[in-house]
Design an enzyme around this catalytic site. Sequence first.
Site, PDB file in Angstrom:
ATOM      1  N   LYS A   1       1.117  -0.877   0.247  1.00 34.32           N
ATOM      2  CA  LYS A   1      -0.473  -0.449  -0.018  1.00 34.32           C
ATOM      3  C   LYS A   1       0.913   0.744   0.282  1.00 34.32           C
ATOM      4  O   LYS A   1       1.882   1.540   0.782  1.00 34.32           O
ATOM      5  CB  LYS A   1      -1.034   0.247   0.816  1.00 34.32           C
ATOM      6  CG  LYS A   1      -2.200   1.178   1.223  1.00 34.32           C
ATOM      7  CD  LYS A   1      -3.049   0.796   2.738  1.00 34.32           C
ATOM      8  CE  LYS A   1      -3.928   1.754   3.063  1.00 34.32           C
ATOM      9  NZ  LYS A   1      -4.823   1.736   3.671  1.00 34.32           N
TER      10      LYS A   1
ATOM     11  N   SER B   1      -9.707   1.931   2.765  1.00 34.45           N
ATOM     12  CA  SER B   1      -8.765   2.415   1.776  1.00 34.45           C
ATOM     13  C   SER B   1      -7.666   1.653   1.546  1.00 34.45           C
ATOM     14  O   SER B   1      -7.325   2.164   0.324  1.00 34.45           O
ATOM     15  CB  SER B   1      -8.373   2.990   2.911  1.00 34.45           C
ATOM     16  OG  SER B   1      -7.236   2.692   3.830  1.00 34.45           O
TER      17      SER B   1
ATOM     18  N   SER C   1     -10.688  -1.411   7.211  1.00 39.65           N
ATOM     19  CA  SER C   1      -9.545  -0.010   6.044  1.00 39.65           C
ATOM     20  C   SER C   1      -8.641  -1.747   5.077  1.00 39.65           C
ATOM     21  O   SER C   1      -8.163  -1.567   3.934  1.00 39.65           O
ATOM     22  CB  SER C   1      -8.448   0.860   5.970  1.00 39.65           C
ATOM     23  OG  SER C   1      -9.099   2.155   5.582  1.00 39.65           O
TER      24      SER C   1
END
Lengths: 484, 480
Positions: free
Chosen positions: B72, B147, B171
């Site tokens: 990420k 996210s 997330s």
Amino acid sequence: MTYEAIIGLEVHVQLKTQTKLFCGCRNEFGAEPNSHLCPICLGLPGALPVANEEAVILTILTGLMLGSTIPPRAKFDRKNYFYPDMPKNYQISQYDQPLCLGGGVILPALSFPKDAQKEAQALANKKVRLVRIHLEEDVGKSFHLERCSGIDFNRAGTPLMEIVTEADLTTPEEAFALLTTLREILRYGKVSDVDMEKGQLRCDVNISVRPVGTEAFGTKREIKNLNSISAVRRALKHEIQAQIELVSSGGRVVQQTMRWDDARGETIPMRTKEQAHDYRYFPDPDLLPIQTQGHLRGEAERRLPELPERKKSRLCQTYGLSEYQASVLAADLPLADYFEQAARSTRNPVALANLTLNDYLALRPETPGPASVPPEYLGELADLVSEGQINSRQGREVLAILLQTHRPPREIARERGLTQISDAQALDAFCREAISANPKSVADYKAGKAAAINALKGFVMKKTRGQANPQRIHELLESLLREP
Amino acid sequence: MSLAFATIQELRRRLRAKEVHPRELVEALLDRISSVDPKVKAYNYLHPERALESAQKADISLPLGGVPIAIKDLINVRGEPCTCASRILEGYIAPYDATVIERLRAAGAILLGRTNMDEFAMGSSTENSAWGVTRNPWDLSRVPGGSSGGSAAAVAAHEAIAALGSDTGGSIRQPASFCGCVGLKPTYGRVSRYGLTAFASSLDQIGPLTKTVADAALVLESIAGVDPRDNTCDPTPAPSFSAKLGEEIRGMTLGIPKEYFVSGIDPEVEDATRQAISHLEGLGATLREISLPHTAYSIASYYLVATAEASANLARFDGMRYGRRAKECDDLLETYGRTRDEGFGREVKRRILLGTYALSSGYYDAYYLRAQKVRMRIREDFLAAFRDCQAIVTPTSPTPAFRLGERAEDPLQMYLADIFTIAVNLAGLCAISLPCGFTRSGLPIGLQIIGPMRQEETILQVGYAYEQSTDWHTLRPSLS
């Protein structure tokens, strides 16, 4: 109407640790700009702080030296404001749970400025109470050049201890005394070198004035970032005068933050209260609360030194020194230690103190290095002088050689033929010679001119090449002259 | 069949048997990425040469030796951009490795690239990215969740064997549920946060997104454990998370919180979740209804604590030392203001303002402090519940993946996407989401298993038992 000032101090002290407060970068002054940096002290994305245990111990130690309470739990908070020299735009500090609460500092007369030591205020041994002592990280340093600004972040993240006093001070001299006393104590605890040139002690002062006899505090102004003890005194003197003039001419003090311009001798407004910050303190979620009671406090207790005041009274009691002698020794910790080592090998510690303070201090090399002359030699030399084997002038001579050669003082004295003649028979002969060779002086003396004896003494000293014991000669001459 | 479809477990066997060379594997993934990523847009940044280079040198005897993993875009990797999907970090190259990256390298993993996300991890749809939206591999008109939407989409679309995400309020789990993969949020402190760009420090936790439960255990094993650089890291050593995989769940008591099955939940999601719970009962678990009475306050508490911390954490992005700085400003204040105005997106600004407000003098007690007290109650709810059960089972999200743009203009509606996951972060627990069915229109549905602190083995054990007796995890999106 007469006015009095009310003063509180916030004293920032740079702690003597190897590394910064939250990372492993070196805590060092004077390095190449931006050379001691890492993701943590630069506040790069993702970097996390880990508290330096040594800095926490030194703060607790300071609290213990100053009689503070050490709460069982302390924590770090974030103090939020934007400034280019602050990498994270929040400073990790301590808000409602600092490491130390309360405590106080007693101001001894000798800590006041020299010209104020005899004032009643100085002699009162006043106690200034402390609010708290906490630990925080320092910020970087901005440099404003002609067309741009630069920031050196080496100082960012170095450990800064803040000592906050109650508004217990009333004069610039008291503020001076407080800082002098604190500095001595901090050096005793090896908490900080408190080197002014390196900015290791910085101070914010809060001042208000009120008519004597009234209770309510006046509006205070703050002077930020004073970087020497004498600047604090000067700035306070100026600011108190300015506030009194303002108030007594019917004006009102506005709450303001000021800056001290030492060159111009003026305080200059920085910002008014309307621009006051809302720091939005909250507990730093990256750092666990500190449990002080176990190892941290234990280690601080283990390092508790004998404090200056304690040392002074012990030096007076143990060695029979005057308060002044004890103070001068205690103000210089390595010197005091050296004196005490030397004192083990003398029969006359007062003479040793005189030798140390009058001669050794004047002659010793720039960097003393207590090992430069074995302390027992100094003790031995004190004995030689105090027992009349050499006189004090010869003592200085031996000391000078001793500092060069590190050889036993007795040997030096013997080689140089520096032995004082105290032997009564030998001196008797010299004195009789002096009397017969100086009939005029003898007549003068007998006619009542006591000072005439000095000429006779001088004769003997000259004959003995300065080796005679002046006290003995004096006594001998007197008794010989009394003879019919 | 492409190697890209394999799990870590399979690949470990095949790599060690020398049936496959790591280089072939990386090439297969790069092929897969070039064919599907133009549609999915899971990646922000790829570095094929470096991946191929490390594949060449990969030590296949290591736990993740030769396994390509996506990261990420808010976890710092030395020498690579770390943008957090924000313009404000445009041009920033991280000068150091996060602890998890060091550990992945030490475990032999190959870093493929950086996955898209909601800006600074704020969002539940990966629509709040400065670099464009990521699409759900099962239905390209829908969001992948957020996210960590890029990480979930990359795994679901077989553009990575596994990925790292971060979970502040759901997330990892919510996008895993939307994309039909496995997402594990470890116990707070289990994985070092050093090098993870902080959103809300007391809630953030790095975790794996994988194709199977066993793979999640493998990745967690490599990244978990004490780190002296993270003061909040758990000092107890990480256990072998795979140890209990395959153990029966017979006799285990599973808690079903009544507050999680109320109005607002999509009927298909409720149906699939209830069937999964019955399935677990069929495997021998005892079900017990439990109560988590403060659940209703978790979103409110979360949005105060998280935004308060975020307002401070994001203060460092000011254009002074790195990243983007607004041009031609007259003074310092304007530089700060314009840099942050131009650099941050709307959701980030909204949350900074909310957090700044919550911490302001005069409001601190009413908002931040109150929220922390509620947080304690929520934690106590869980502690009490775990006296009666070993794990708690709930839906991961109240709905399947929603359409792109559907909630973009309605932040409150968006915040509800995390309603079942947020309490876990507030309480610092561990939880996993795994596929437990599909809607009639073919969207994945996620099952959440919550465990007490440090009980990752238990939730992995339950998840594995479920996964081994179902085949949801074997289905693949057609990506048409």
